[in-house]
Design a protein around this motif. Structure first.
Motif, PDB file in Angstrom:
ATOM      1  N   THR A 107      -4.576  -0.563   0.165  1.00 48.10           N
ATOM      2  CA  THR A 107      -4.687   0.814   0.671  1.00 48.10           C
ATOM      3  C   THR A 107      -6.078   1.024   1.262  1.00 48.10           C
ATOM      4  N   ASP A 108      -7.071   0.439   0.578  1.00 42.44           N
ATOM      5  CA  ASP A 108      -8.468   0.673   0.968  1.00 42.44           C
ATOM      6  C   ASP A 108      -9.264  -0.626   0.776  1.00 42.44           C
ATOM      7  N   ALA A 114       0.824  -1.225   0.000  1.00 42.69           N
ATOM      8  CA  ALA A 114       0.000   0.000   0.000  1.00 42.69           C
ATOM      9  C   ALA A 114       0.854   1.270   0.000  1.00 42.69           C
ATOM     10  N   THR A 152      -5.025   4.494  -4.122  1.00 42.86           N
ATOM     11  CA  THR A 152      -5.815   3.322  -4.490  1.00 42.86           C
ATOM     12  C   THR A 152      -5.777   3.077  -5.991  1.00 42.86           C
ATOM     13  N   GLU A 180     -12.390  -0.328  -1.871  1.00 45.76           N
ATOM     14  CA  GLU A 180     -12.024  -0.059  -3.267  1.00 45.76           C
ATOM     15  C   GLU A 180     -11.252  -1.213  -3.914  1.00 45.76           C
ATOM     16  N   LEU A 181     -10.490  -1.937  -3.088  1.00 45.46           N
ATOM     17  CA  LEU A 181      -9.663  -3.003  -3.665  1.00 45.46           C
ATOM     18  C   LEU A 181     -10.414  -4.327  -3.783  1.00 45.46           C
ATOM     19  N   GLN A 202      -2.633   1.490  -6.884  1.00 48.88           N
ATOM     20  CA  GLN A 202      -2.544   0.080  -6.497  1.00 48.88           C
ATOM     21  C   GLN A 202      -3.328  -0.810  -7.468  1.00 48.88           C
TER      22      GLN A 202
END
Ligand code: AHR
Length: 619
Positions: A99-100, A41, A76, A103-104, A79
């Protein structure tokens, strides 16, 4: 932040990024068996730098694989690009620390449909990944709360909480754990919570402002050591030296949390294992298709205080670690609850056959549903000097004494299936089993989704054995979801002790005395549901039709009842823990640290799917 330190951190970050981008090129595959992608991240937090270092150190032990590292710099979108680039390189497995979480989730799901994925630290939503490895964040919060109460020694006190990134799972869970403990101490008050994004400077600036308006402050609890250090600096500048400061991470090295405790800057910290090493170990297990790999792994935190450092000259892993005999066959003592259910019978079979397959000698004792029998079995294992004790505790409380005896004899203890409620976690090595709270939630989610009404829904709950962890936790999960649906009301909740007979008897009595129409039944296991179905039929009801029934276990009996139209849904609780237990014992034997908790993969089976799955089910 001092200018010199800022410069140093910036320089280190640039060097780390340069090192990573040097690795971040299209790899040459020749001679390599495995290519692994590691999507990190960010590389600004010291804890993440340590995580990447651990991955590298473990990877250096193998010559047959290569790791490609990427750094998303906390973005994000970057990533997501990193993940696609790694996939284009043709990797065999991905390790990702998102990271999130939200969202991922889709991108991790996409990768998982093609190759194995290990998610590190921040979980994604749902279960579309091979394995999650992370710290037990709620526990870290609870342990922090415990240190606060110890420091205040029953005196009233005030606490300032410093949180990481707003809304991220570690932030929420650590805060939840802290509040859960402090809620039991009404004389301790959280005066404010500051969000400082895991960053030292942000914490320093915000605490400097906030401290002016909080005249009496006893403790600052920061969700990581970097923020704890920033808070300490702000307190020092404001001349408020008396405030006790607690952090989390416990990293080694001159600026790590352990050193901050040694210098008296922090009153305590907790090691928060990064999981980097474990990710590589389990990556190889997945690539070699090993049996017994869990779905989720939570790593053990260790409390670090000046006293701990004085006594041990360092932070020790699980106390009294004893190497198991290399070369000679391992002797395992296993104490089972009994044979109350189809689940339990399958669990026993799994333990016995996995031990035989793994070449582990097994002393097996059936507790026949009584705690005293299980305690006597554990004592007999101690006398027989077994190498490991494993047991499934019938209830949560009352194990302190016998587990202290096992620890005194230097025998590691692994809990399978059910947990105990102990203050001293050093009395057991590891737990493996289900997430019972989640099972309860799944049952409730299915029910509200199935019935979908604003009209009142009257539910009967048949609980498992009183004071057992599945009974306690399934109720917690079930009621947690129902809070959002006030028309769903539990009108009766009684224990049927996980047996079919008791399920029948208890349901019969409820039907005799209950004048209201029962709309739904939530049974904590399939056996009780089957007993209750019989009682309902005798009372002229049509279970599965005019009473919706959801139960837990997903054993054969439930599938047959679903095919007969008498049960509507069963939530899986996987009893096939044998391979996982034997793998853990062998891992321990070869010097690996075992996770604190290992959680198995489980699903939900509504009646519509029963025919498809029955033939494939192993129990
Ligand atoms: O601890 C697991 C529970 O114990 C199962 O759900 C139940 O069937 C068993 O008796």
């Amino acid at each position: 932040m001092e200018r010199r330190n800022r410069l140093l951190v910036a320089t280190l970050a640039v060097i780390a990024a340069a090192l990573l981008s040097a690795c971040d090129q299209a790899p040459r595959r020749s001679g390599l068996r495995f290519l692994i992608g590691f999507s990190q991240a960010n590389l600004t937090e010291p804890w993440r730098i340590e995580m990447t270092e651990e991955v590298k150190a473990e990877a250096a032990r193998y010559s047959d694989m290569k790791i490609i590292y990427t750094d998303a710099a906390d973005s994000t979108s970057r990533q997501i690009d990193d993940v696609h680039r790694l996939m284009d390189y043709g990797i065999d497995l991905m390790i990702i620390s998102p990271t999130d979480s939200h969202e991922l989730t889709p991108v991790v799901r996409e990768v998982y449909s093609k190759i194995p994925v290990i998610v590190l630290d921040r979980a994604v939503e749902g279960y579309d990944y091979s394995l999650f490895i992370g710290p037990d964040n709620e526990r870290l919060g609870r342990e922090g709360g415990g240190v606060i109460t110890d420091l205040l020694k029953n005196r009233p006190g005030t606490v300032l909480e410093i949180q990481g990134r707003s809304g991220s799972p570690p932030t929420l869970l650590r805060s939840q754990g802290l509040r859960e403990v402090l809620a039991k101490h009404p004389n301790i008050r959280i005066v404010d919570a500051i969000v400082a994004d895991w960053l030292r400077d942000t914490a320093e600036d915000k605490v400097a402002e906030q401290i002016k308006v909080i005249p009496d402050l006893d403790v600052i609890f920061a969700q990581n050591d970097a923020m704890a250090f920033g808070a300490w600096k702000a307190a020092r500048v404001a001349g408020r030296q008396g405030i006790k400061i607690i952090g989390i991470d416990g990293l080694p090295g001159p600026t790590g949390g352990i050193e901050l405790v040694r210098k008296g800057i922090l009153s305590a910290t907790f090691t928060c294992p990064t999981g980097g090493k474990e990710a590589l170990i389990y990556a190889r297990d997945l690539l070699f298709h090993k049996e017994g790999i869990p779905k989720k792994i939570f790593l053990r935190p260790i409390k670090v205080t000046p006293e701990v450092l004085d006594q041990s000259q360092g932070v020790l892993p699980y106390p009294d670690r004893k190497a198991l005999p290399m070369g000679r066959r391992i002797l395992l003592g296993f104490a089972q609850v009994g044979s109350e259910s189809e689940w339990r019978v399958a669990n026993t079979k799994s333990i016995k056959s996995a031990a035989a397959k793994a070449g582990i000698d097994l002393l097996f004792e059936d507790g026949k549903q009584r705690q005293e029998n299980e305690i006597a079995a554990i004592r007999s294992f101690i006398r027989k000097k077994v190498d490991v004790i494993a047991f499934s505790p019938i209830v949560e409380s009352g194990w302190d004494e016998v587990l202290r005896e096992a620890k005194g004899a230097g025998i590691p203890v692994i809990m399978t299936d059910r947990t105990v409620d102990l203050k001293d976690d050093s009395l057991w090595l590891s737990f493996m089993g289900s997430d019972f709270v989640e099972e309860g939630r799944r049952a409730a989610r299915w029910l509200v989704e199935k019935i979908r009404t604003a009209a009142p829904v009257d539910i009967v709950e048949l609980q498992g054995t009183i004071d057992s962890s599945p009974a306690i936790e399934r109720t917690i999960g079930f009621t947690e979801i129902l809070k959002a649906y006030p028309n769903f009301q539990i009108i009766a909740s009684e224990s049927g002790d996980f047996t079919r007979d008791q399920g029948y008897e208890v349901m019969k009595k409820i039907l005799e005395r209950e004048s209201r129409k029962i709309d739904a039944l939530f049974a904590h296991n399939d056996d009780m549901a089957l007993g209750a179905i019989q009682a309902m039929e005798e009372a002229g009801l049509k279970p599965g039709k005019n009473v919706m029934i959801v139960s837990i276990d997903a054993a054969h009996g439930a599938f047959k009842a679903m095919i007969d139209g008498k049960l509507n849904c069963t939530v899986e609780c996987n009893p096939l823990l044998g391979p996982q237990l034997m793998k853990a014992i062998k891992d321990y034997e070869t010097g690996k640290d075992l996770p604190l908790r290992m959680i198995t993969a489980e699903g939900v089976f509504p009646a519509e799917t029963a025919r498809t799955y029955l033939a494939r089910r192993e129990y």
